[in-house]
Design an enzyme around this catalytic site. Sequence first.
Site, PDB file in Angstrom:
ATOM      1  N   GLU A  39      23.939  -4.960  14.404  1.00 25.34           N
ATOM      2  CA  GLU A  39      24.371  -6.172  13.759  1.00 25.34           C
ATOM      3  C   GLU A  39      22.882  -6.729  12.717  1.00 25.34           C
ATOM      4  OE1 GLU A  39      25.416  -6.750  18.276  1.00 25.34           O
ATOM      5  OE2 GLU A  39      24.194  -5.518  17.331  1.00 25.34           O
ATOM      6  N   PHE A  68      27.364 -11.342  21.663  1.00 26.69           N
ATOM      7  CA  PHE A  68      26.565 -12.107  22.234  1.00 26.69           C
ATOM      8  C   PHE A  68      25.612 -12.695  21.123  1.00 26.69           C
ATOM      9  CE2 PHE A  68      29.236 -10.070  24.836  1.00 26.69           C
ATOM     10  CZ  PHE A  68      29.456 -10.575  26.042  1.00 26.69           C
ATOM     11  N   PHE A  82      22.246 -10.433  21.339  1.00 27.87           N
ATOM     12  CA  PHE A  82      22.187  -9.079  20.200  1.00 27.87           C
ATOM     13  C   PHE A  82      21.413  -9.971  19.179  1.00 27.87           C
ATOM     14  CE2 PHE A  82      26.034  -7.653  22.322  1.00 27.87           C
ATOM     15  CZ  PHE A  82      25.435  -7.440  23.321  1.00 27.87           C
ATOM     16  N   HIS A 117      23.076 -10.563  29.107  1.00 25.01           N
ATOM     17  CA  HIS A 117      24.741 -10.710  28.192  1.00 25.01           C
ATOM     18  C   HIS A 117      24.681 -12.426  28.353  1.00 25.01           C
ATOM     19  CE1 HIS A 117      26.200  -6.851  27.743  1.00 25.01           C
ATOM     20  NE2 HIS A 117      26.172  -6.976  27.112  1.00 25.01           N
TER      21      HIS A 117
END
Length: 326
Positions: free
Chosen positions: A61, A84, A87, A130
Amino acid sequence: MADVISYREAVAEGIAREMRRDPSVVCLGEDIGEAGGVFKTTAGLFKEFGPERVWDTPISEQAIVGAAMGAAMTGMRPVAEIMFSDFLACCWDYLANEIPKVRYMTGGQVTVPLVVRTANGGGLGFGAQHSQATENWALTVPGLKIAAPATPADVIGMMAAAVRSDDPVVFFEHKGLLASKGAPPPADHVVELGRAAIVREGADVTLVALASMVRVALKAAELLSGEGIEAEVVDLRCLVPLDVTTVLTSLGRTSRLVTVEENPYQGGWGATLVSVVADEGFALLDAPVRRVAGECVPLPFADALEERVIPTVDKVVAAVRGLAAY
């Protein structure tokens, strides 16, 4: 175009429209190329625009958002996907400390016109890491615009506005809405960021909701209508800019307010909205304000437990009944 378009298809369509319009728009993220994205929200983009403009990235990320920041500072308009929204924590330094501050710290000499898209929210049993609705994380950071569309047409219109914005935009796509369908918008559809929509008119109570909670609020309003309580439903669409004017105008008609949010009660966007209403529209209220929000616990995996945590139609109906009797 077809008579209806899914929310999922609308994401790809919204990005494609902007890529066709502006050659400086590029996409980057994990598995967004030939795979079409883990949620199939970038399907068809790689085929149409090729590897020059649709970049598959490593599983990092920080790398994705860092590269997007650099690209934006040097003249491109990147659309970066974080798979997601949970994240976003992995690239939080860029999102909170770097990207929103560049334009300010350079006195406007450098802009960072990028969009960070992400799959957001619960209701699908994806578990605690999540399933979070994280709009409230971004809300704590000055300098970010925050968009969270509830319909396919708004996905396309708000994506256009987000990509064209010279300020960074965090664009929350709700996982629970991906399969939902709606009418496709016209070719040049743009929805100005920061403009709420009244999606149901009513005179008794104002329900303010965002993303998947708009559907919850509308279903609750339908049930309440059978009891003689007519709820007006406001789809906020954006948290920054925040359309307080539409909320206050609605309150002028209804004099009662309930916010419906998936964010946890602790630090949710409803708290900010309610405090602004108390400051600017206290005289409009004939009853206390109610917030229906997520519980302050990690999201359970089991669906029966997850339903206890996330706002439901029943919870909204109960809150409104209590206010109507006040």
